[in-house]
Design an enzyme around this catalytic site. Structure first.
Site, PDB file in Angstrom:
ATOM      1  N   ARG A  26      41.100  57.562  53.809  1.00  0.00           N
ATOM      2  CA  ARG A  26      40.675  56.267  53.870  1.00  0.00           C
ATOM      3  C   ARG A  26      40.501  55.911  55.281  1.00  0.00           C
ATOM      4  O   ARG A  26      40.870  56.478  56.167  1.00  0.00           O
ATOM      5  CB  ARG A  26      41.989  55.703  53.291  1.00  0.00           C
ATOM      6  CG  ARG A  26      42.494  55.463  51.789  1.00  0.00           C
ATOM      7  CD  ARG A  26      41.384  54.591  51.176  1.00  0.00           C
ATOM      8  NE  ARG A  26      41.642  54.841  49.683  1.00  0.00           N
ATOM      9  CZ  ARG A  26      41.169  55.617  48.747  1.00  0.00           C
ATOM     10  NH1 ARG A  26      40.235  56.343  48.944  1.00  0.00           N
ATOM     11  NH2 ARG A  26      41.557  55.277  47.263  1.00  0.00           N
TER      12      ARG A  26
ATOM     13  N   GLU B 179      34.733  49.156  54.495  1.00  0.00           N
ATOM     14  CA  GLU B 179      33.403  49.681  53.835  1.00  0.00           C
ATOM     15  C   GLU B 179      33.238  48.892  52.563  1.00  0.00           C
ATOM     16  O   GLU B 179      34.028  48.113  51.989  1.00  0.00           O
ATOM     17  CB  GLU B 179      33.660  51.155  53.295  1.00  0.00           C
ATOM     18  CG  GLU B 179      34.952  51.149  52.186  1.00  0.00           C
ATOM     19  CD  GLU B 179      35.186  52.755  51.970  1.00  0.00           C
ATOM     20  OE1 GLU B 179      35.286  53.542  52.915  1.00  0.00           O
ATOM     21  OE2 GLU B 179      35.394  53.055  50.897  1.00  0.00           O
TER      22      GLU B 179
ATOM     23  N   HIS C 252      31.430  57.001  50.797  1.00  0.00           N
ATOM     24  CA  HIS C 252      32.644  57.239  49.880  1.00  0.00           C
ATOM     25  C   HIS C 252      32.444  57.861  48.741  1.00  0.00           C
ATOM     26  O   HIS C 252      32.242  57.166  47.489  1.00  0.00           O
ATOM     27  CB  HIS C 252      33.289  55.858  49.635  1.00  0.00           C
ATOM     28  CG  HIS C 252      34.898  55.970  49.248  1.00  0.00           C
ATOM     29  ND1 HIS C 252      35.781  55.105  49.713  1.00  0.00           N
ATOM     30  CD2 HIS C 252      35.521  56.975  48.689  1.00  0.00           C
ATOM     31  CE1 HIS C 252      36.988  55.489  49.073  1.00  0.00           C
ATOM     32  NE2 HIS C 252      36.922  56.697  48.527  1.00  0.00           N
TER      33      HIS C 252
END
Ligand code: NAP
Length: 314
Positions: A233, A262, A280
């Site tokens: 993360r 993000e 991601h």
């Protein structure tokens, strides 16, 4: 009262939505903030939510669902869900561990190779015609045989380490306790790990407890040959400190799949040529997303049938 028991919340694709439709009558909310907008009669009948995404899911989104008993998360990382708030309301939370380990570990290795072999610039050089025009790629750094540190030897960290063993790397790791390994070197703190290695792969859980765990001090301890890989993360690393180190050359580079805030990245990332940036996409294959959806649905089915949850978090 409405016969709808399930609320589908988040960015599910058509196939995933169709699977819910085929199994349970449901209503849809794009984000947790939209739940309060569902009509009161339907909300009163909702006992389970299937959730996908990273938008915060806190107590304020749970309260409009007075009979809520389950939030089934799509993903192993449930840091978006306020589990304390869920506990206070007697709500169970589930996630989808293990089925995504391989894909995320594959991506970590891909980020390492892409960064160290300068493959993005290699692709640009080739397709732009600059190679044909006499251009060449500067020599790269060898990855096989290097020293790597895994920060967080959990499910995914372990898969990454297993892959890197095949690259003949000298494997070090940090976890809160020593694990059984084939002779990998344990470090009791994240800084001593950084001092010992060139590659620093972060595979910690997200959430408040690990915010900034890879601190400025840890980053600087990595040194000018150091490359940070993060598939966990964005919050686990002090992002400002990492940007400072990347800009100044205090570390050599980074390969990153996750970011603070993000998908709106700190714009300082865009000017850096020593980083590889991914959107991601760690678990983003058809096979794995399908497997995650199955685990999520199996938790919902267990809940509605009154059976033990398959992968409970709380
Ligand atoms: P995991 O098995 O729970 O392992 C997580 C690691 O974090 C463990 O090594 C654990 O340490 C450590 N940890 C937990 N709490 C900690 C604390 N308070 N302080 C320090 N260390 C702590 O998790 P996983 O399934 O491997 O997932 C790892 C990460 O990958 C998560 O952040 C997850 O959200 C992320 N992820 C990303 C993607 C992607 O698309 N990029 C996809 C899936 C998962 P111990 O070993 O000491 O227990």
């Amino acid at each position: 009262m409405s016969d709808v028991k399930l609320l589908v919340c988040g960015a599910f694709n058509e196939e995933e939505r169709a699977r819910f439709d085929a199994n349970y009558p449901n209503v849809y909310a794009a984000s947790p903030d939209d739940i309060a907008g569902v009509d009161a009669d339907t909300r009163a009948g909702i006992t389970a939510v299937v959730f996908k995404g990273h938008a915060p899911f806190g107590g304020a989104a749970m309260d409009p669902l007075e009979n809520l008993g389950l939030i089934a998360n799509f993903g192993v990382g449930y840091d978006a869900i306020d589990v304390d708030a869920a506990n206070e309301r007697g709500v169970k939370v589930t996630n989808t561990p293990d089925v995504l380990n391989d894909d995320v570990a594959d991506l970590a290795v891909a980020l390492m190779l892409t960064q160290t072999r300068n493959m993005i610039e290699g692709d640009n050089l080739t397709r732009s015609g600059r190679w044909a025009g006499g251009g060449s790629l500067p020599l790269n750094r060898k990855m096989t045989g290097g020293t790597v540190g895994i920060c967080g030897l959990g499910r995914i960290g372990r898969e990454i380490a297993d892959r890197l063993a095949a690259f003949k790397m000298d494997i070090h790791y940090h976890s809160r306790s020593e694990k059984e390994t084939p002779g990998w070197t344990y470090h009791a703190d994240p800084k001593s790990l950084a001092e010992a290695v060139d590659w620093y792969v972060v595979a910690l859980v997200g959430g408040k407890e690990t915010e900034g765990y890879v601190s400025r001090d840890v980053i600087n301890a990595l040194g000018k040959n150091g490359v940070i890989i993060n598939i966990s993360r964005g919050t686990t690393i002090d992002e400002e400190a990492m940007l400072d180190a990347l800009e100044s050359g205090a570390i050599a580079g980074a390969g990153l799949d996750v970011f603070v805030n993000e998908p709106h990245l700190n714009e300082r990332f865009y000017d850096l040529t020593n980083v590889v940036l991914q959107p991601h996409q760690g678990s983003g294959t058809h096979e794995t997303r399908r497997a995650m959806a199955e685990v999520q649905l199996s938790n919902v089915t267990a809940f509605f049938n009154g059976d033990a949850l398959v992968t409970p978090v709380n």
